[in-house]
Write a protein that holds these residues in place. Structure first.
Motif, PDB file in Angstrom:
ATOM      1  N   GLU A  67       1.070  -0.959   0.260  1.00 46.40           N
ATOM      2  CA  GLU A  67      -0.127   0.011   0.232  1.00 46.40           C
ATOM      3  C   GLU A  67       1.099   1.237  -0.073  1.00 46.40           C
ATOM      4  N   CYS A  68       1.474   1.025   0.826  1.00 48.24           N
ATOM      5  CA  CYS A  68       2.696   2.082   0.647  1.00 48.24           C
ATOM      6  C   CYS A  68       4.074   2.444   0.147  1.00 48.24           C
ATOM      7  N   GLY A  69       4.411   1.363  -0.695  1.00 45.36           N
ATOM      8  CA  GLY A  69       5.835   1.433  -0.877  1.00 45.36           C
ATOM      9  C   GLY A  69       5.440   1.328  -2.593  1.00 45.36           C
ATOM     10  N   SER A  70       4.200   1.453  -2.606  1.00 41.77           N
ATOM     11  CA  SER A  70       4.715   1.676  -4.486  1.00 41.77           C
ATOM     12  C   SER A  70       4.674   2.659  -4.949  1.00 41.77           C
ATOM     13  N   CYS A  71       4.368   3.317  -4.379  1.00 42.03           N
ATOM     14  CA  CYS A  71       4.877   5.683  -4.630  1.00 42.03           C
ATOM     15  C   CYS A  71       5.775   5.352  -3.928  1.00 42.03           C
ATOM     16  N   HIS A  72       6.076   4.853  -2.595  1.00 44.52           N
ATOM     17  CA  HIS A  72       7.320   5.488  -1.855  1.00 44.52           C
ATOM     18  C   HIS A  72       8.464   4.704  -1.210  1.00 44.52           C
ATOM     19  N   PHE A  73       9.442   5.052  -1.330  1.00 40.78           N
ATOM     20  CA  PHE A  73      10.045   4.146  -0.692  1.00 40.78           C
ATOM     21  C   PHE A  73       9.466   3.541   0.929  1.00 40.78           C
ATOM     22  N   ALA A  74       9.125   2.374   0.907  1.00 41.66           N
ATOM     23  CA  ALA A  74       9.122   1.872   2.042  1.00 41.66           C
ATOM     24  C   ALA A  74       9.419   1.957   3.232  1.00 41.66           C
ATOM     25  N   PHE A  75       9.264   3.197   4.159  1.00 47.52           N
ATOM     26  CA  PHE A  75       9.848   3.078   5.523  1.00 47.52           C
ATOM     27  C   PHE A  75       9.955   2.399   6.561  1.00 47.52           C
ATOM     28  N   GLN A  76      11.413   1.973   6.885  1.00 42.62           N
ATOM     29  CA  GLN A  76      11.558   1.236   8.395  1.00 42.62           C
ATOM     30  C   GLN A  76      10.044   1.881   9.135  1.00 42.62           C
ATOM     31  N   ALA A  77       9.399   0.978   9.731  1.00 42.70           N
ATOM     32  CA  ALA A  77       8.487   1.516  11.143  1.00 42.70           C
ATOM     33  C   ALA A  77       9.087   2.060  12.462  1.00 42.70           C
ATOM     34  N   ASP A  78      10.744   1.604  11.994  1.00 43.55           N
ATOM     35  CA  ASP A  78      11.442   2.144  13.863  1.00 43.55           C
ATOM     36  C   ASP A  78      12.188   3.277  13.530  1.00 43.55           C
ATOM     37  N   LEU A  79      11.495   3.836  12.029  1.00 44.63           N
ATOM     38  CA  LEU A  79      12.217   5.502  11.476  1.00 44.63           C
ATOM     39  C   LEU A  79      11.586   6.894  11.978  1.00 44.63           C
ATOM     40  N   LEU A  80      10.756   6.220  12.930  1.00 48.57           N
ATOM     41  CA  LEU A  80       9.265   7.217  13.517  1.00 48.57           C
ATOM     42  C   LEU A  80       8.434   6.800  14.678  1.00 48.57           C
ATOM     43  N   PRO A  81       8.465   7.806  16.029  1.00 44.97           N
ATOM     44  CA  PRO A  81       7.977   7.440  16.554  1.00 44.97           C
ATOM     45  C   PRO A  81       6.647   6.687  16.421  1.00 44.97           C
ATOM     46  N   GLU A  82       6.429   5.782  17.814  1.00 43.55           N
ATOM     47  CA  GLU A  82       5.315   6.346  17.702  1.00 43.55           C
ATOM     48  C   GLU A  82       3.452   7.012  17.013  1.00 43.55           C
ATOM     49  N   ARG A  83       3.767   8.016  18.290  1.00 45.38           N
ATOM     50  CA  ARG A  83       2.868   9.381  17.835  1.00 45.38           C
ATOM     51  C   ARG A  83       3.294   9.993  16.621  1.00 45.38           C
ATOM     52  N   SER A  84       4.168   9.985  15.832  1.00 45.81           N
ATOM     53  CA  SER A  84       4.303  10.437  14.623  1.00 45.81           C
ATOM     54  C   SER A  84       3.338   9.244  13.169  1.00 45.81           C
ATOM     55  N   TRP A  85       3.471   8.208  13.822  1.00 43.15           N
ATOM     56  CA  TRP A  85       3.032   7.238  13.022  1.00 43.15           C
ATOM     57  C   TRP A  85       1.763   7.683  13.176  1.00 43.15           C
ATOM     58  N   LYS A  86       1.382   7.727  14.133  1.00 44.32           N
ATOM     59  CA  LYS A  86      -0.791   7.765  14.347  1.00 44.32           C
ATOM     60  C   LYS A  86      -0.842   9.509  13.732  1.00 44.32           C
ATOM     61  N   LYS A  87       0.197  10.104  14.138  1.00 40.71           N
ATOM     62  CA  LYS A  87      -0.077  11.373  13.631  1.00 40.71           C
ATOM     63  C   LYS A  87      -0.897  11.790  11.163  1.00 40.71           C
ATOM     64  N   LEU A  88       0.294  10.746  11.603  1.00 40.18           N
ATOM     65  CA  LEU A  88       0.905  10.488   9.951  1.00 40.18           C
ATOM     66  C   LEU A  88      -0.731   9.836   9.341  1.00 40.18           C
ATOM     67  N   LEU A  89      -0.693   8.700   9.932  1.00 38.53           N
ATOM     68  CA  LEU A  89      -1.614   7.756   9.961  1.00 38.53           C
ATOM     69  C   LEU A  89      -3.451   8.363   9.606  1.00 38.53           C
ATOM     70  N   GLY A  90      -3.643   8.997  10.370  1.00 37.61           N
ATOM     71  CA  GLY A  90      -4.494  10.417  10.614  1.00 37.61           C
ATOM     72  C   GLY A  90      -5.434  10.459   9.954  1.00 37.61           C
ATOM     73  N   ASP A  91      -4.707  11.999   9.273  1.00 35.37           N
ATOM     74  CA  ASP A  91      -4.627  12.374   8.109  1.00 35.37           C
ATOM     75  C   ASP A  91      -4.082  12.339   6.658  1.00 35.37           C
ATOM     76  N   LEU A  92      -4.198  10.928   6.275  1.00 36.47           N
ATOM     77  CA  LEU A  92      -3.390  10.341   4.523  1.00 36.47           C
ATOM     78  C   LEU A  92      -4.266  11.094   4.167  1.00 36.47           C
TER      79      LEU A  92
END
Lengths: 146, 244
Positions: free
Chosen positions: B119-144
């Protein structure tokens, strides 16, 4: 007597060459998907009569522009290049994109879910709206005409 | 038509049938990209001394990477007696230590083939989950819907799967030394770009803007353009090849 065999030889080597690269055969899945689109297109436009590869080609190359807030010029070719058989790169991220044509990349158009997903996503990206059934059908017709 | 002609025709058709199949494999080969090895076979080193400087960052300029370690000021006597000699020794030792430390830092959690990579890696590099803290992922995924200017909305089940994958493996839950360095460089902000993380910025501060603009690189977020082993989560110096 030998003439028949000569004829046979000629046919074996020249007939396939003439229609091997003229188009991509559609899988049953694609045909079914197009039938669905056909029905939908008829609903959307009563004057609709079949999909056309030519219209599809035009659609593929047509450039759409964004709004004042976010100006851009985009078409299918922006990311997939003018020839769908080419490898390409995502215009924004630079990520590699495999060829779109199923003739070159057999993974393409092999799952209905994916076909739908990419139409949904990429129509939005390019046109800022969802594509009509006719546009989708023409697009498929064009891709498979290559 | 004579029987014989008919027979010949049938024979021809039977023989031609296998040829008439679309020649997927051969066509595919024709469109293959030059392999990575080919692309970089032309000597990658010389231009602008940049590759060299990146590789030698730890050896020729140990101070660069020393921000994390307390620096030893030369003492009063060192200034007058044989300071330079000891300096060299120390520098050499530091070099070695830096190199070893670099190797021990380890990598990120490699992304397996799955919903996230698709889903994510077909448009951009599939960034490893540990490149961002949890709160960042939540913020990012909350506003796709406004994903860096693009609509990247995911459908229900897939969004859930991606969210659980990214949040459970997020950087603040990782034990990798490199990741914890990265995470501790973030203060209280919630960066949604990996490229905004201070550790990332520091590590890439020597990469010139003109380099990033190169066609093969395109963007600082295109990790795998220079980090040949990025997909495996390895971002160490050894894997860096900067394309022309």
């Amino acid at each position: 007597m030998y003439r028949h065999w000569l004829l046979a030889l000629l046919l074996t080597f020249f007939i396939p060459a003439s229609f091997t690269f003229a188009f991509t055969p559609k899988s049953p899945l694609v045909e079914k998907f197009q039938q669905k689109l056909n029905k939908q297109a008829k609903k959307e436009d009563p004057n609709f009569s079949g999909f056309s590869a030519e219209r599809g080609k035009k659609f593929y190359q047509t450039e759409y522009s964004g709004n004042k807030k976010k100006p851009f010029v985009r078409s299918c070719a922006t990311c997939h290049t003018d020839d769908p058989m080419n490898r390409s790169k995502h215009v924004v991220t630079g990520k590699k994109i495999d060829p779109l044509s199923p003739k070159v990349n057999r993974k393409r158009f092999s799952k209905e879910k994916k076909i739908k997903k990419w139409f949904r996503r990429n129509c939005k990206w390019t046109l800022k709206r969802q594509c009509t059934a006719q546009e989708k059908g023409d697009f498929i017709e064009y891709i498979f005409s290559l | 038509m004579k029987k014989r002609t008919l027979f010949a025709l049938c024979f021809a058709f039977a023989l031609s049938a296998p040829f008439a199949q679309p020649q997927l494999a051969t066509a595919e080969e024709g469109h293959k990209d030059p392999s990575i090895a080919d692309r970089f076979s032309s000597d990658p080193m010389p231009e602008e001394h940049e590759e060299a400087s990146l590789k030698d960052r730890f050896s020729t300029k140990p101070m660069e990477n020393n921000a994390l370690k307390p620096k030893k000021e030369p003492g009063f006597f060192d200034r007058f007696f044989g300071g330079s000699h000891e300096d060299e020794d120390m520098r050499e030792r530091q070099e070695r230590e830096e190199e070893e430390a670099e190797q021990r830092l380890g990598g990120m959690l490699p992304v397996q083939k799955g919903v996230y990579s698709e889903e994510c890696g077909s448009c951009h590099f599939a960034f490893q989950a540990d490149l961002l803290p949890e709160r960042s992922w939540k913020k990012l995924l909350g506003d796709l819907q406004h994903h860096f200017g693009e609509d990247a909305t995911l459908e229900g089940a897939h969004l859930e799967e991606v969210t659980t994958y990214l949040t459970t493996n997020a950087g603040d839950h990782s034990k990798s030394p490199r990741v914890s360095r990265m995470m501790s460089s973030i203060n209280k902000e919630t960066p949604i770009k990996v490229t905004d993380i201070p550790y990332f910025k520091k590590e890439h501060s020597r990469v010139k803007a003109s380099t990033i603009k190169r066609e093969a690189i395109h963007s600082l977020s295109n990790c795998s353009a220079c980090h040949t082993t990025a997909a495996e989560g390895e971002f160490g110096e050894d894997g860096i090849r900067i394309p022309r």
